[in-house]
Scaffold this motif. Structure first.
Motif, PDB file in Angstrom:
ATOM      1  N   ASP A 126       0.801  -1.230   0.000  1.00 54.15           N
ATOM      2  CA  ASP A 126       0.000   0.000   0.000  1.00 54.15           C
ATOM      3  C   ASP A 126       0.831   1.275   0.000  1.00 54.15           C
ATOM      4  N   ARG A 127       2.072   1.204   0.471  1.00 58.33           N
ATOM      5  CA  ARG A 127       2.872   2.427   0.553  1.00 58.33           C
ATOM      6  C   ARG A 127       3.113   3.045  -0.817  1.00 58.33           C
ATOM      7  N   GLU A 128       3.040   2.233  -1.859  1.00 55.37           N
ATOM      8  CA  GLU A 128       3.186   2.774  -3.212  1.00 55.37           C
ATOM      9  C   GLU A 128       2.155   3.859  -3.500  1.00 55.37           C
ATOM     10  N   PHE A 129       0.986   3.765  -2.841  1.00 54.62           N
ATOM     11  CA  PHE A 129      -0.069   4.744  -3.106  1.00 54.62           C
ATOM     12  C   PHE A 129       0.322   6.149  -2.647  1.00 54.62           C
ATOM     13  N   LEU A 130       1.278   6.243  -1.710  1.00 51.92           N
ATOM     14  CA  LEU A 130       1.753   7.556  -1.271  1.00 51.92           C
ATOM     15  C   LEU A 130       2.511   8.279  -2.377  1.00 51.92           C
ATOM     16  N   ASN A 131       2.849   7.547  -3.442  1.00 54.06           N
ATOM     17  CA  ASN A 131       3.542   8.158  -4.580  1.00 54.06           C
ATOM     18  C   ASN A 131       2.573   8.734  -5.619  1.00 54.06           C
ATOM     19  N   TYR A 132       1.310   8.840  -5.276  1.00 49.00           N
ATOM     20  CA  TYR A 132       0.338   9.423  -6.202  1.00 49.00           C
ATOM     21  C   TYR A 132       0.834  10.793  -6.682  1.00 49.00           C
ATOM     22  N   GLY A 133       0.916  10.952  -7.993  1.00 54.38           N
ATOM     23  CA  GLY A 133       1.371  12.215  -8.574  1.00 54.38           C
ATOM     24  C   GLY A 133       2.882  12.363  -8.675  1.00 54.38           C
ATOM     25  N   HIS A 134       3.644  11.427  -8.087  1.00 54.91           N
ATOM     26  CA  HIS A 134       5.080  11.615  -7.982  1.00 54.91           C
ATOM     27  C   HIS A 134       5.873  11.125  -9.193  1.00 54.91           C
ATOM     28  N   THR A 135       5.298  10.261 -10.007  1.00 50.62           N
ATOM     29  CA  THR A 135       6.065   9.748 -11.147  1.00 50.62           C
ATOM     30  C   THR A 135       6.411  10.888 -12.109  1.00 50.62           C
ATOM     31  N   LEU A 136       5.419  11.657 -12.498  1.00 46.97           N
ATOM     32  CA  LEU A 136       5.699  12.823 -13.341  1.00 46.97           C
ATOM     33  C   LEU A 136       6.445  13.891 -12.543  1.00 46.97           C
ATOM     34  N   ALA A 137       6.101  14.065 -11.271  1.00 46.59           N
ATOM     35  CA  ALA A 137       6.747  15.107 -10.456  1.00 46.59           C
ATOM     36  C   ALA A 137       8.263  14.933 -10.423  1.00 46.59           C
ATOM     37  N   HIS A 138       8.719  13.701 -10.200  1.00 43.07           N
ATOM     38  CA  HIS A 138      10.162  13.477 -10.150  1.00 43.07           C
ATOM     39  C   HIS A 138      10.813  13.722 -11.510  1.00 43.07           C
TER      40      HIS A 138
END
Length: 363
Positions: free
Chosen positions: A243-255
């Motif tokens: 579930d911790r992967e869900f904390l990366n919502y929005g982060h793939t493009l952000a990084h």
């Protein structure tokens, strides 16, 4: 009379993975008890901009009989490099720090990441306590035990999981922050509202200005709710295997944006754009409703956060996203929303879907 601190507890599988997160005002007095009786030496790592604050923490520790030193590092993302970590290791080595000693970070998310990495790697792991001074650091970077440094190839690709002994989110630090720092920190709070706690979104929608007022009860509630979500997720999934992967919502493009901007854009601003992109991707593939996708833009704009990015950077962004830690081989994976509080992983079958979604946020 100030409110008593709120204590939220990360419950790991072992005592070393469990720790308190204190939220409140005037928390420095809790440091000695949190360090414990075995600690004799402490290295306080702080950025150049927080030299005075770092000195105050050092002096507090010296007053209770500890040998306290400071290590000043560059501000923001400039501090997250292997050369900076090497400098900190040198300070630890020259001052004979042992496994029973400790590191304290004072600063924003970049300092938390760097200091946590230094603590994780010195003698294969020494105690670290985080004192985040930015909104972003309080609600995200300081909690969870993820540490890392940046390389030319991307952000946080080198790092370790190293839970802190404690986190002190002292709200007094927010009063001195520039408004832009508060605003950019709100992106992580908004993210948490969409993936887990809709009341966060409602609190912002009711009064966006009060939400970024450093002394408001509303902002304190937003901080506590956001940390509570992260504490719950981290307690269930320390090393991002579920579930911790869900904390990366929005982060793939952000990084990818941060890499393209050579880390000159604030993390929260990049996350805000990334959230809008993830919402558009979810809408385009049939998971996210129009209402929820539009709500992303409306809330983020109400706080003064960016929601669009340059059309001419797509090729660089796609290359950056392919280096994302969530990718599996050549398959890009994104967190998208089926509903508020219901995130899921979407494995992208064709990069043309990403390009189409990007057109909706391009400018």
């Amino acid at each position: 009379m100030p409110l008593a601190p709120t204590t939220l507890k990360v419950s790991g599988n072992t005592a070393a993975e469990s720790y308190p997160v204190l939220v409140g005002n005037g928390l420095l007095g809790h440091l000695p008890e949190l360090l414990g009786p075995s600690v004799k030496k402490v290295l306080v790592i702080h950025p150049r901009a927080l030299r005075t604050t770092g000195d105050v923490v050092r002096d507090e520790l010296a007053n209770v009989g500890l040998e306290a030193l400071t290590a000043e590092i560059p501000d923001a993302e400039e501090g997250k490099h292997i050369q900076v970590a090497s400098f900190c290791w040198e300070v630890l080595g020259k001052n004979d720090f042992t496994r029973s000693d400790a590191v304290i970070s004072v600063g924003g998310g970049a300092v938390t990441d760097l200091a946590g990495f230094v603590a994780a790697t010195w003698l294969r792991g020494v105690k670290v306590i985080h004192i985040p001074t930015s909104l972003l650091g309080m609600v995200d970077a300081a909690v969870g035990g993820k540490t890392g440094i940046n390389t030319a190839e991307g952000k946080n690709l080198v790092g370790a999981f190293h839970p802190p002994a404690a986190v002190l989110a002292d709200l007094d630090a927010l009063a001195t922050l520039p408004k832009n720092e508060l605003v950019t920190g709100m992106a992580e709070i908004v993210k948490t509202g969409f993936i887990a706690d809709e009341r966060i979104l409602e609190l912002i929608e009711e009064d966006p200005e009060d939400a970024i007022n450093p002394g408001s009860a509303r902002l304190r509630e937003l901080i506590e709710r956001t940390i509570a979500v992260k504490v719950d997720v981290v307690s269930r999934d320390l090393k991002e295997s579920g579930d911790r992967e869900f904390l990366n919502y929005g982060h793939t493009l952000a990084h990818a944006i941060e890499l393209a901007e050579r880390y000159q854009m604030r993390h929260g601003a990049a996350v805000s754009i990334g959230l809008c992109f993830a919402a558009e991707l979810g809408r385009s593939v049939g998971y996210t409703s129009d209402e929820i996708a539009d709500r992303h833009v409306n809330i983020l704009k109400s706080l003064g956060l960016p929601t669009t990015y340059r059309n001419d950077r797509w090729a660089a962004l796609l290359d950056g996203m392919k280096r994302d830690k969530k990718a599996r081989g050549n398959q890009l994976r994104f967190v998208v929303l089926e509903a508020i509080g219901k995130p899921r992983i979407y494995e992208v079958p064709d990069n043309s879907l990403l390009f189409a979604a990007y057109q909706e946020i391009g400018e």
